[in-house]
Design a protein around this motif. Structure first.
Motif, mmCIF file in Angstrom:
data_model
loop_
_atom_site.group_PDB
_atom_site.id
_atom_site.type_symbol
_atom_site.label_atom_id
_atom_site.label_comp_id
_atom_site.label_asym_id
_atom_site.label_seq_id
_atom_site.Cartn_x
_atom_site.Cartn_y
_atom_site.Cartn_z
ATOM 1 N N SER A 88 75.527 74.827 33.873
ATOM 2 C CA SER A 88 74.259 74.669 32.805
ATOM 3 C C SER A 88 73.825 73.572 32.754
ATOM 4 N N LYS A 89 72.704 73.291 32.382
ATOM 5 C CA LYS A 89 71.968 72.004 32.443
ATOM 6 C C LYS A 89 72.759 70.856 31.978
ATOM 7 N N ARG A 128 75.025 70.112 34.279
ATOM 8 C CA ARG A 128 74.664 68.841 35.438
ATOM 9 C C ARG A 128 74.282 67.467 34.707
ATOM 10 N N ASN A 129 74.094 67.288 33.591
ATOM 11 C CA ASN A 129 73.858 66.289 32.803
ATOM 12 C C ASN A 129 75.085 65.433 32.783
ATOM 13 N N LEU A 150 72.801 78.869 38.404
ATOM 14 C CA LEU A 150 72.502 78.051 37.331
ATOM 15 C C LEU A 150 72.425 79.012 36.046
ATOM 16 N N GLY A 157 68.739 78.475 32.931
ATOM 17 C CA GLY A 157 67.618 77.436 33.371
ATOM 18 C C GLY A 157 66.593 77.342 32.248
ATOM 19 N N ASP A 158 66.006 76.372 32.025
ATOM 20 C CA ASP A 158 64.865 76.454 30.738
ATOM 21 C C ASP A 158 63.556 76.109 31.128
ATOM 22 N N THR A 166 63.720 73.018 36.611
ATOM 23 C CA THR A 166 64.981 73.049 36.426
ATOM 24 C C THR A 166 65.713 74.092 37.715
ATOM 25 N N CYS A 226 67.451 73.330 41.353
ATOM 26 C CA CYS A 226 68.685 73.750 41.485
ATOM 27 C C CYS A 226 68.823 74.623 42.932
#
Length: 309
Positions: A50-51, A54-55, A81, A84-85, A89, A93
């Motif tokens: 997920s985002k 990744r953060n 992914l 993805g928003d 993003t 990826c």
């Protein structure tokens, strides 16, 4: 073996009446637990990021850990992914080596969702990457996803054919009553299998995805509560419902909360029983084992994809 896309995985799953597990990963122990289980059961595998992951972990670390898992297991693994928003993003990826991305425009009006998904598909397909999109909106809370029950909506079957044909997406996540997080139902668990059946009829042979499909395993919730946690009312999707979905057009079932619960329960239990331990290896080892055993159960008894790698 290099990373693979989901194309062949889904063809085999659809024909075989099973689903491939898509497990969210955040660190080494989670990846090891999942992939060790899949290796022992010879199961195909989707590891999704997920985002938020990744953060948290840094994309380079996660990708290298997944590459290590492929080298260790020899399994066909897809790196995906999750949610993805934005186009940016998804592009990041794709450029980073992912073999599958989800663009989540489910919160947008229909035409805007189509336009966004189509843009991602065009870039992804040019790079040999497959795309998942979503119609309908799941309730719940998980990472950056926060959708109230009032803002959630079921997938409208009459929209699916147009959406798929105009966007060119490779798989479609639908909303039939599952939700994100550990508090999926206040009363009796219900899924709209009538919607799934109608979507399957309108898109014959097309792979469908279920998000928010953790079962919120009761034994882990009980263990968390027993050892100092507080999760009253946590309830997930019954596993017999997920098995029913996997026998139909659902080729990918997402599991995240159950991984978190297994890990947290094992850590809480270990720390309560061994209060002097401070070496992370001492409590992360049983956490990894708990994830492995839970994933093996999912692969065999829920997804039915053991022996299919």
């Amino acid at each position: 073996m290099p990373l693979v896309t989901t194309t062949e995985m889904f063809k085999k799953a659809y024909a075989g009446g099973y689903a491939v597990g898509a497990f969210n990963v955040n660190n080494m122990e989670i990846i090891q637990g999942i992939t060790e289980a899949a290796k022992e059961e010879n199961a195909p595998l989707i590891l999704q990021v997920s985002k938020g992951a990744r953060n948290y972990a840094n994309p380079i670390y996660l990708r290298k850990l997944v590459e290590a898992a492929i080298e260790d297991t020899g399994l066909p693994i897809c790196l995906h992914l999750d949610h993805g928003d934005s186009f940016e993003t998804c592009k990041s990826c794709i450029d980073d080596g992912f073999t599958s991305v989800m663009i989540d425009g489910s919160h947008l009006p229909f035409e805007e969702n189509i336009a966004l998904a189509k843009r991602v598909v065009e870039y992804a397909h040019d790079h040999g990457v497959v795309v998942e999109a979503e119609l309908g909106r799941l309730a719940g809370v998980e990472d950056e996803i926060k959708v109230s029950a009032e803002d959630s909506s079921y997938t409208q079957p009459e929209e699916v054919n147009e959406f798929v044909s105009r966007t060119g997406v490779d798989s479609l996540a639908i909303a039939i009553g599952t939700s994100h997080g550990a508090y999926k139902f206040k009363g009796e668990a219900k899924l709209r299998f009538d919607i799934l059946e109608e979507v399957s009829r309108l898109l014959p042979g097309f792979p469908i995805v279920l998000h928010g499909a953790s079962s919120v395993v009761p034994e882990f919730v009980e263990m968390i509560n027993q050892y100092g946690g507080s999760m009253p009312g946590a309830q997930g999707v019954p596993e017999d419902m997920l098995r029913q979905a996997a026998r139909s057009a659902v080729c990918k079932i997402n599991i995240d909360s159950d991984l978190r619960l297994a890990m947290t329960a094992a850590i809480r239990k270990h720390m309560a029983e061994h209060p002097s331990d401070f070496d992370p290896r001492q409590y992360l080892s049983p956490a990894r084992t708990a994830i492995k055993e839970m994933v093996k159960h999912k692969i065999v008894d829920v997804l039915g994809c053991n022996g299919q790698a």
